[in-house]
Scaffold this motif. Structure first.
Motif, mmCIF file in Angstrom:
data_model
loop_
_atom_site.group_PDB
_atom_site.id
_atom_site.type_symbol
_atom_site.label_atom_id
_atom_site.label_comp_id
_atom_site.label_asym_id
_atom_site.label_seq_id
_atom_site.Cartn_x
_atom_site.Cartn_y
_atom_site.Cartn_z
ATOM 1 N N UNK A 98 0.824 -1.201 0.000
ATOM 2 C CA UNK A 98 0.000 0.000 0.000
ATOM 3 C C UNK A 98 0.863 1.257 0.000
ATOM 4 N N UNK A 99 1.931 1.243 0.767
ATOM 5 C CA UNK A 99 2.828 2.404 0.804
ATOM 6 C C UNK A 99 3.460 2.623 -0.569
ATOM 7 N N UNK A 100 3.848 1.557 -1.241
ATOM 8 C CA UNK A 100 4.431 1.661 -2.577
ATOM 9 C C UNK A 100 3.407 2.248 -3.548
ATOM 10 N N UNK A 101 2.173 1.766 -3.483
ATOM 11 C CA UNK A 101 1.115 2.264 -4.369
ATOM 12 C C UNK A 101 0.763 3.717 -4.072
ATOM 13 N N UNK A 102 0.776 4.098 -2.804
ATOM 14 C CA UNK A 102 0.436 5.479 -2.432
ATOM 15 C C UNK A 102 1.442 6.476 -2.996
ATOM 16 N N UNK A 103 2.701 6.089 -3.092
ATOM 17 C CA UNK A 103 3.707 6.960 -3.696
ATOM 18 C C UNK A 103 3.294 7.285 -5.132
ATOM 19 N N UNK A 104 2.889 6.275 -5.882
ATOM 20 C CA UNK A 104 2.513 6.503 -7.277
ATOM 21 C C UNK A 104 1.154 7.184 -7.394
ATOM 22 N N UNK A 105 0.307 6.979 -6.415
ATOM 23 C CA UNK A 105 -0.956 7.722 -6.400
ATOM 24 C C UNK A 105 -0.665 9.218 -6.286
ATOM 25 N N UNK A 106 0.227 9.587 -5.382
ATOM 26 C CA UNK A 106 0.596 11.001 -5.216
ATOM 27 C C UNK A 106 1.299 11.518 -6.476
ATOM 28 N N UNK A 107 2.182 10.719 -7.043
ATOM 29 C CA UNK A 107 2.893 11.088 -8.263
ATOM 30 C C UNK A 107 1.906 11.439 -9.374
ATOM 31 N N UNK A 108 0.921 10.556 -9.611
ATOM 32 C CA UNK A 108 -0.026 10.790 -10.699
ATOM 33 C C UNK A 108 -1.036 11.873 -10.361
ATOM 34 N N UNK A 109 -1.385 12.039 -9.111
ATOM 35 C CA UNK A 109 -2.305 13.104 -8.726
ATOM 36 C C UNK A 109 -1.700 14.466 -9.055
ATOM 37 N N UNK A 110 -0.427 14.649 -8.733
ATOM 38 C CA UNK A 110 0.255 15.912 -9.044
ATOM 39 C C UNK A 110 0.275 16.137 -10.547
#
Length: 125
Positions: free
Chosen positions: A84-96
């Motif tokens: 989940x922590x790994x996925x959240x990094x990319x969630x933030x990346x794509x949100x920006x």
């Protein structure tokens, strides 16, 4: 950020990559189950179910307790936190990135003309 090049994370995503194993994890989130109980909803043999359980166990997602001939499985959610922590990094990346794209698209959109009146069916262009 979670280290993305670890055997543990690879094992978790491998285990989660199969729908049968994901359903088994959902079932284990409710209560501990035997391998037979985990196999019951699927049209698979006990041997096939054991292979799925082994993949989940290798990923650290479940713990198996052996009582005689009965294998009782319990969910171990810890490795899911790393995924989940790994996925959240990319969630933030794509949100920006998507927010930037939205801003660019909004800037290119022509302003709505408030003085223009729409044509009615009797008007000619």
């Amino acid at each position: 950020m979670v280290e993305s090049n670890t055997p543990e994370l690879d094992a978790v995503f491998h285990a989660l990559g199969d729908a049968t194993r994901r359903q088994m994890l959902r079932d284990l989130a409710q209560t501990a189950r035997t391998v037979g109980e985990l196999a019951a909803p699927f049209a698979i043999s006990l041997a096939a179910a054991s292979k799925h359980v082994k993949a989940l166990e290798n990923a650290g997602l479940i713990r198996r307790e052996v009582r005689g001939r009965t294998h009782i499985c319990r969910l171990n959610p810890g490795p899911l936190a790393s995924a989940n922590q790994w996925l959240r990094y990319y969630e933030a990346f794509w949100t920006v990135r998507l927010d930037v794209l939205d801003g660019l698209l909004q800037a290119e959109r022509p302003p709505l003309a408030s003085s223009v009146t729409p044509l009615t069916s009797g008007d000619t262009p």
